[in-house]
Structures are given as structure tokens and as C-alpha cells.
Scaffold this motif. Structure first.
Motif, PDB file in Angstrom:
ATOM      1  N   THR A   1     -58.450  -9.308 -64.776  1.00 17.69           N
ATOM      2  CA  THR A   1     -59.803  -9.441 -65.417  1.00 17.69           C
ATOM      3  C   THR A   1     -59.996  -7.874 -66.335  1.00 17.69           C
ATOM      4  O   THR A   1     -58.980  -7.119 -65.745  1.00 17.69           O
ATOM      5  N   SER A   2     -60.641  -7.805 -66.976  1.00 17.07           N
ATOM      6  CA  SER A   2     -60.633  -6.593 -67.897  1.00 17.07           C
ATOM      7  C   SER A   2     -62.009  -5.697 -67.484  1.00 17.07           C
ATOM      8  O   SER A   2     -62.750  -6.238 -66.876  1.00 17.07           O
ATOM      9  N   ALA A   3     -61.727  -4.379 -67.725  1.00 20.50           N
ATOM     10  CA  ALA A   3     -62.955  -3.495 -67.331  1.00 20.50           C
ATOM     11  C   ALA A   3     -62.870  -2.217 -68.382  1.00 20.50           C
ATOM     12  O   ALA A   3     -61.803  -2.069 -69.115  1.00 20.50           O
ATOM     13  N   TYR A   4     -64.106  -1.867 -68.610  1.00 18.34           N
ATOM     14  CA  TYR A   4     -64.165  -0.935 -69.708  1.00 18.34           C
ATOM     15  C   TYR A   4     -64.018   0.555 -69.178  1.00 18.34           C
ATOM     16  O   TYR A   4     -64.413   0.827 -68.086  1.00 18.34           O
TER      17      TYR A   4
ATOM     18  N   GLU B   1     -62.998  -3.574 -53.763  1.00 16.78           N
ATOM     19  CA  GLU B   1     -63.026  -4.957 -53.338  1.00 16.78           C
ATOM     20  C   GLU B   1     -61.805  -5.908 -53.594  1.00 16.78           C
ATOM     21  O   GLU B   1     -61.248  -6.721 -52.814  1.00 16.78           O
ATOM     22  N   LEU B   2     -61.218  -5.581 -54.893  1.00 20.15           N
ATOM     23  CA  LEU B   2     -59.981  -6.149 -55.383  1.00 20.15           C
ATOM     24  C   LEU B   2     -58.594  -5.801 -54.486  1.00 20.15           C
ATOM     25  O   LEU B   2     -58.062  -6.675 -54.067  1.00 20.15           O
TER      26      LEU B   2
ATOM     27  N   SER C   1     -53.534  -1.931 -65.894  1.00 17.29           N
ATOM     28  CA  SER C   1     -52.724  -1.438 -67.277  1.00 17.29           C
ATOM     29  C   SER C   1     -53.114  -0.066 -67.804  1.00 17.29           C
ATOM     30  O   SER C   1     -53.995   0.625 -67.273  1.00 17.29           O
ATOM     31  N   ALA C   2     -52.323   0.080 -68.645  1.00 19.88           N
ATOM     32  CA  ALA C   2     -52.678   1.557 -69.244  1.00 19.88           C
ATOM     33  C   ALA C   2     -53.935   1.095 -70.064  1.00 19.88           C
ATOM     34  O   ALA C   2     -54.379   0.076 -70.517  1.00 19.88           O
ATOM     35  N   VAL C   3     -54.652   2.043 -70.553  1.00 15.23           N
ATOM     36  CA  VAL C   3     -55.752   1.959 -71.426  1.00 15.23           C
ATOM     37  C   VAL C   3     -55.410   1.312 -72.753  1.00 15.23           C
ATOM     38  O   VAL C   3     -54.665   1.664 -73.555  1.00 15.23           O
ATOM     39  N   LEU C   4     -56.212   0.401 -73.048  1.00 16.82           N
ATOM     40  CA  LEU C   4     -56.118  -0.481 -74.555  1.00 16.82           C
ATOM     41  C   LEU C   4     -56.923   0.399 -75.427  1.00 16.82           C
ATOM     42  O   LEU C   4     -58.080  -0.175 -75.496  1.00 16.82           O
ATOM     43  N   TRP C   5     -56.445   1.458 -75.985  1.00 19.45           N
ATOM     44  CA  TRP C   5     -57.045   2.216 -76.878  1.00 19.45           C
ATOM     45  C   TRP C   5     -57.735   1.438 -78.061  1.00 19.45           C
ATOM     46  O   TRP C   5     -58.670   1.915 -78.787  1.00 19.45           O
ATOM     47  N   GLY C   6     -56.928   0.267 -78.616  1.00 20.18           N
ATOM     48  CA  GLY C   6     -57.383  -0.413 -79.723  1.00 20.18           C
ATOM     49  C   GLY C   6     -58.474  -1.474 -79.491  1.00 20.18           C
ATOM     50  O   GLY C   6     -58.944  -1.754 -80.499  1.00 20.18           O
ATOM     51  N   ASN C   7     -58.969  -1.518 -78.118  1.00 15.86           N
ATOM     52  CA  ASN C   7     -60.199  -2.249 -77.976  1.00 15.86           C
ATOM     53  C   ASN C   7     -61.423  -1.462 -78.031  1.00 15.86           C
ATOM     54  O   ASN C   7     -61.155  -0.092 -77.754  1.00 15.86           O
TER      55      ASN C   7
ATOM     56  N   ALA D   1     -60.536  -0.282 -72.932  1.00 18.54           N
ATOM     57  CA  ALA D   1     -60.461  -0.942 -71.752  1.00 18.54           C
ATOM     58  C   ALA D   1     -59.150  -0.936 -70.856  1.00 18.54           C
ATOM     59  O   ALA D   1     -58.375  -0.452 -71.525  1.00 18.54           O
ATOM     60  N   PHE D   2     -59.214  -1.515 -69.820  1.00 21.86           N
ATOM     61  CA  PHE D   2     -58.096  -1.598 -69.106  1.00 21.86           C
ATOM     62  C   PHE D   2     -58.040  -3.130 -68.631  1.00 21.86           C
ATOM     63  O   PHE D   2     -58.982  -3.574 -68.281  1.00 21.86           O
ATOM     64  N   VAL D   3     -56.979  -3.394 -68.020  1.00 20.90           N
ATOM     65  CA  VAL D   3     -56.627  -4.781 -67.197  1.00 20.90           C
ATOM     66  C   VAL D   3     -56.453  -4.524 -65.640  1.00 20.90           C
ATOM     67  O   VAL D   3     -55.471  -3.830 -65.448  1.00 20.90           O
ATOM     68  N   HIS D   4     -57.115  -5.289 -64.864  1.00 14.44           N
ATOM     69  CA  HIS D   4     -56.817  -5.273 -63.322  1.00 14.44           C
ATOM     70  C   HIS D   4     -55.999  -6.654 -63.281  1.00 14.44           C
ATOM     71  O   HIS D   4     -56.417  -7.719 -63.838  1.00 14.44           O
TER      72      HIS D   4
END
Length: 73
Positions: free
Chosen positions: A25-28, A43-44, A54-60, A64-67
Motif C-alpha cells: 500500500t502507498s502512503a503520503y 498495525e502493519l 520504500s524510499a520516498v517517491l519524490w516524483g509522485n 509518497a512511499f510504499v509499505h
């Protein structure tokens, strides 16, 4: 999302996920410090054997990042 509803969804996910399966899942980034986001991450970590971020997705936009939460086989 309310804590109860979030818990019910995660219960359903862990119930049907195959051994060795992964929930992604992704999160901001801007919301990661908020109590709901911190509770979700906790909880996860409690429900899965391995939790990666994940590393921060700066292009988003917004960034965001991904769990990646994985069950042991």
C-alpha cells in the motif's frame, strides 16, 4: 479511516493472504507523522512478519512511499 474499519480491513487481508504473500500500500509523506498514519504503520508491524518502507517517491505528487508487508511462508 476509522481505526475499527482499518482493523477489519487488515483482518480480512491477513485472512486471505497466502503464506509468503505480500500486502502493498502507498502512503503520503506529508501525512506520515500524523497519529492515524503512525497507528496504521504499527498495525502493519503487528500483523505481518516483515514490514518494509520504500524510499520516498519524490516524483509522485504529493510525495509518497510504499509499505510492503509480508507473511512468512
Amino acid at each position: 479511516m476509522r481505526r475499527k474499519q482499518r482493523g477489519q480491513i487488515l483482518d480480512a487481508v491477513t485472512e486471505v493472504l497466502a503464506p509468503g504473500g505480500r500486502f502493498t500500500t502507498s502512503a503520503y509523506l506529508h501525512a506520515a507523522w500524523t497519529p492515524p498514519a503512525r497507528h496504521f504503520t504499527a498495525e502493519l508491524a503487528c500483523r505481518f512478519d516483515r514490514l518494509e518502507r520504500s524510499a520516498v517517491l519524490w516524483g509522485n505528487l504529493p510525495p509518497a512511499f510504499v509499505h510492503r508487508a509480508t507473511q512468512n511462508p
